[in-house]
Design a protein around this motif. Sequence first.
Motif, PDB file in Angstrom:
ATOM      1  N   ASP A  49       0.955  -1.255   0.156  1.00 36.85           N
ATOM      2  CA  ASP A  49       0.046  -0.185   0.034  1.00 36.85           C
ATOM      3  C   ASP A  49       0.828   1.203   0.134  1.00 36.85           C
ATOM      4  O   ASP A  49       1.651   1.425   0.784  1.00 36.85           O
ATOM      5  CB  ASP A  49      -0.912  -0.002   1.169  1.00 36.85           C
ATOM      6  N   GLU A  50       0.734   2.094  -0.939  1.00 35.67           N
ATOM      7  CA  GLU A  50       1.470   3.236  -1.130  1.00 35.67           C
ATOM      8  C   GLU A  50       1.334   4.026   0.086  1.00 35.67           C
ATOM      9  O   GLU A  50       2.127   5.300   0.421  1.00 35.67           O
ATOM     10  CB  GLU A  50       1.311   3.935  -2.497  1.00 35.67           C
ATOM     11  N   GLN A  51       0.350   3.864   0.828  1.00 37.23           N
ATOM     12  CA  GLN A  51       0.063   4.932   2.060  1.00 37.23           C
ATOM     13  C   GLN A  51       0.688   4.501   3.258  1.00 37.23           C
ATOM     14  O   GLN A  51       0.750   5.185   4.273  1.00 37.23           O
ATOM     15  CB  GLN A  51      -1.461   4.917   2.435  1.00 37.23           C
ATOM     16  N   THR A  52       1.393   3.391   3.244  1.00 39.85           N
ATOM     17  CA  THR A  52       2.021   2.501   4.359  1.00 39.85           C
ATOM     18  C   THR A  52       3.027   3.772   5.151  1.00 39.85           C
ATOM     19  O   THR A  52       3.128   3.729   6.309  1.00 39.85           O
ATOM     20  CB  THR A  52       2.467   1.331   4.055  1.00 39.85           C
ATOM     21  N   PHE A  54       3.038   6.699   5.603  1.00 40.50           N
ATOM     22  CA  PHE A  54       2.316   7.640   6.287  1.00 40.50           C
ATOM     23  C   PHE A  54       1.462   6.937   7.449  1.00 40.50           C
ATOM     24  O   PHE A  54       1.081   7.525   8.502  1.00 40.50           O
ATOM     25  CB  PHE A  54       1.003   8.231   5.610  1.00 40.50           C
ATOM     26  N   HIS A  55       1.440   5.512   7.779  1.00 42.80           N
ATOM     27  CA  HIS A  55       0.954   4.978   8.884  1.00 42.80           C
ATOM     28  C   HIS A  55       2.036   4.211   9.566  1.00 42.80           C
ATOM     29  O   HIS A  55       1.746   3.826  10.815  1.00 42.80           O
ATOM     30  CB  HIS A  55      -0.058   3.939   8.448  1.00 42.80           C
TER      31      HIS A  55
END
Length: 98
Positions: A49-52, A54-55
């Motif tokens: 996930d390319e949002q990883t 940010f998390h």
Amino acid sequence: MERDEHRRITGYTPETEWDETEREWMLALDDYEHSLCPQCGMPISVCHDEQTPFHFTAEAGVCQISLMQSLKLDEWKKDHANENELKRSALTVGIKPR
């Protein structure tokens, strides 16, 4: 076991290795293991996930076991410099408690 009138064994039907519940557990484990990234071991849904970023955050550290293994491999390679490369590339290091 199947026996005749003289109690001699005349046949045998082996029990299955796993019952239905155990087979379901093993299939579930197989599904879970196939959902993990072979590179990092995290669930693919997370690590791809390319949002990883940010998390999660990352920390660098020194694995003392890996360090010990690397040092022992380097020492062995130095002491066995004449060994062929194929053998040198297949080395493993076991870790034992003192």
